[in-house]
Design an enzyme around this catalytic site. Structure first.
Site, PDB file in Angstrom:
ATOM      1  N   LYS A  55       0.845  -1.200   0.000  1.00  0.00           N
ATOM      2  CA  LYS A  55       0.000   0.000   0.000  1.00  0.00           C
ATOM      3  C   LYS A  55       0.880   1.249   0.000  1.00  0.00           C
ATOM      4  O   LYS A  55       1.608   1.507   0.956  1.00  0.00           O
ATOM      5  CB  LYS A  55      -0.895   0.036   1.247  1.00  0.00           C
ATOM      6  CG  LYS A  55      -1.926   1.168   1.160  1.00  0.00           C
ATOM      7  CD  LYS A  55      -2.449   1.609   2.495  1.00  0.00           C
ATOM      8  CE  LYS A  55      -1.614   2.651   3.171  1.00  0.00           C
ATOM      9  NZ  LYS A  55      -1.558   3.942   2.466  1.00  0.00           N
ATOM     10  N   CYS A  58      14.663  10.640   5.064  1.00  0.00           N
ATOM     11  CA  CYS A  58      14.770  10.325   6.493  1.00  0.00           C
ATOM     12  C   CYS A  58      16.188  10.573   6.984  1.00  0.00           C
ATOM     13  O   CYS A  58      16.379  11.097   8.074  1.00  0.00           O
ATOM     14  CB  CYS A  58      14.318   8.896   6.756  1.00  0.00           C
ATOM     15  SG  CYS A  58      15.078   7.706   5.667  1.00  0.00           S
ATOM     16  N   GLU A  88      12.032  17.213  13.445  1.00  0.00           N
ATOM     17  CA  GLU A  88      12.450  16.984  12.062  1.00  0.00           C
ATOM     18  C   GLU A  88      11.648  17.909  11.135  1.00  0.00           C
ATOM     19  O   GLU A  88      10.435  17.748  11.015  1.00  0.00           O
ATOM     20  CB  GLU A  88      12.145  15.522  11.717  1.00  0.00           C
ATOM     21  CG  GLU A  88      12.417  15.156  10.296  1.00  0.00           C
ATOM     22  CD  GLU A  88      12.037  13.700   9.997  1.00  0.00           C
ATOM     23  OE1 GLU A  88      10.966  13.244  10.436  1.00  0.00           O
ATOM     24  OE2 GLU A  88      12.811  13.043   9.293  1.00  0.00           O
TER      25      GLU A  88
END
Ligand code: TXE
Length: 476
Positions: free
Chosen positions: A173, A282, A379
């Site tokens: 997905k 990331c 972040e």
């Protein structure tokens, strides 16, 4: 306009309604995807379960050959996939330091071939007159893969290829924001693989497709890349049948620059590892700690690089940085910038949204900022870098480690041995010296603390798609 399909048991499947996919360079809808629901999750899991016995029983060499065939199919469709990646993510075809759609598709091809060649041989623990003890690696069953929007195709490859290589079947997905290139990969793969081995489903924003997957008793493992908050929800939901988990979650990576560096030489490298893909990776460098003796000089170099970076539509070959992928992320960057301003930080360049259509934000360098301000502690996942001054190395290592995250970290110095000793003191899954965020398909990558559970890539990553069976054969 293109409307993608789901793929369940080798068949194209549509839903009653569709949802829009937006090109972040224009803010306009460029494709539509099926709004799947729990019934589609169920059908996909059943198809994957039905395909599992034959797929897992296939001779290893056949599965390996099919993985190489997938790599070749990706290569044969590289320009088409690159275009889809740029349209849905906004990332440039080429990009800053070559980090763009070409790298995403090229990396997908490389990862597929390297992973295809990995082996998990039987380990012999004991073999003597009394007994032989072997350790076997067996596939888990159905693996559910949930991917994010920043590297949609490459991360799908990172999940799917080792899962299949180890003999599992998969329900994949994508993020509701970037399902298009992944849909094309699923089509290409389904022309090669037996039906039901790789199933592809989509769900609209806020739908229950993800939660139904993570709570589904027919799924043995979830591999997820995304935010820490969602990772925690997945972990809670996955407890229903003690699912195995690989979670690659957010990072807020620190880079520490020692006073002995050649500032002019490392500035472009530091800029690249912080700003490629607009900071939406990331393992981008997200907090830059610089020794006070070189602070002003390095800040000046970084600001020059940011001012001169070419920002625009990713389809333009000149573009180095595209738009931010979605309007929520843009709002987060704006919010963190406003908070930093309110705390007296000095914006050396950028600091605002670019006028015109699309989700563009000026590359931004922020100085005179300290830990405790949100731009440093959270972040940002966007084109904005806080540069923080330090004077004492032990203190700065403690500051770098004072974070709930622990994905990556780096130390920059003209003395690599000294830097390596310091890098080993960083609490993170990967530490780099004079580099940041560089990953490779044969070396494990993962986070410590709240940056995740488990690793991806290489033999360690492949092993995460298996369970151990110990076999003891008595000889006397
Ligand atoms: O991620 P989410 P979002 C970070 C980055 C960003 C933040 C939020 O800091 O600002 O995450 O991004 C699916 N059960 N990263 O909101 O929500 C969702 O459909 C099951 C870091 O986009 O984590 C999508 O497929 N699935 C990151 C995927 O999870 C659920 C990359 C990621 O969405 C779900 C991207 C649920 N309850 C963002 N809720 C990285 N590690 O590189 C959502 N999803």
């Amino acid at each position: 306009m293109q409307t993608i399909s789901m793929l369940i048991g080798g068949q194209a499947v549509h839903a009653a309604t569709t949802f829009p996919v937006i090109n972040p360079a224009s803010g306009e809808i460029f494709a539509r995807a099926p709004a799947g629901d729990a019934s589609h999750v169920d059908a996909a899991v059943k198809a994957a379960q039905a395909a599992f016995p034959a797929w897992s029983a296939k001779p290893d060499a056949e599965r390996k050959a099919l993985m190489h065939a997938l790599g070749a199919a990706l290569e044969a469709h590289m320009p088409e996939l690159m275009r889809l990646v740029t349209l849905e993510t906004g990332k440039p075809q080429g990009g800053l330091n070559g980090v763009g759609a070409g790298m995403e598709v090229g990396g997908s091809i490389a990862w597929t071939h390297v992973t295809a060649d990995l082996e998990l041989p039987v380990e012999v623990i004991q073999d003597n007159a009394e007994a032989r003890v072997e350790v076997h690696r067996k596939p888990l069953g159905v693996v559910g893969s949930i991917t994010p929007w920043n590297w949609p195709l490459m991360i799908a490859i990172w999940h799917v290829i080792p899962a299949l290589r180890a003999g599992n079947t998969v329900v994949l997905k994508p993020s509701e924001m970037t399902p298009v290139a992944t849909a094309r990969f699923a089509e290409l793969a389904n022309a090669i693989l037996p039906p039901g081995v790789l199933n592809f489903i989509t769900g609209a924003a806020g739908s229950n497709v993800g939660p139904v997957m993570t709570g589904h008793p027919g799924i043995a493992k979830i591999v997820f890349t995304g935010s820490t908050a969602t990772g925690k929800r997945i972990m809670a939901n996955a407890s229903c049948n003690l699912k195995r988990l690989t979670l690659e979650l957010g990072g807020n990576d620190a880079g520490i620059v020692l006073p002995d560096v050649d500032v002019k030489a490392i500035a472009p490298k530091l800029f690249g590892v912080s700003f490629h893909n607009n900071g939406q990776t990331c393992a981008c460098l997200k907090r830059l700690y610089v020794h006070e003796s070189i602070y002003d000089e390095l800040c000046g170099e970084l600001a020059n690089l940011a001012r001169n970076a070419v920002v625009g539509d990713g389809m333009n070959p000149e573009t180095q940085l595209g738009p931010i992928q979605n309007v929520m992320q843009l709002a987060k960057v704006e919010e963190l910038a406003a908070d930093a301003r309110a705390h007296g930080a000095r914006f050396l360049c950028g600091g605002q949204r670019k006028a015109g259509p699309g989700y563009f934000y000026e590359p931004t360098i922020v100085a005179d900022i300290a830990d405790g301000v949100r731009l440093v502690d959270e972040e940002p996942f966007g084109p904005i870098l806080p540069v923080i001054k330090y004077s004492d190395i032990d203190e700065v290592i403690a500051r770098a480690n004072n974070s709930p995250n622990g994905l990556g970290g780096s130390v920059w110095s003209s003395d690599p041995a000294k830097a390596a000793a310091l890098a080993l003191r960083l609490e993170c899954g990967t530490a780099w010296v004079n580099e940041h965020g560089a990953i490779q398909p044969d070396a494990p990558f993962g986070g410590v603390k709240q940056s995740g559970i488990g690793v991806e890539f290489g033999q360690h990553g492949l092993a995460e798609y298996t369970s151990i069976q110990t076999l003891k054969i008595m000889k006397s």
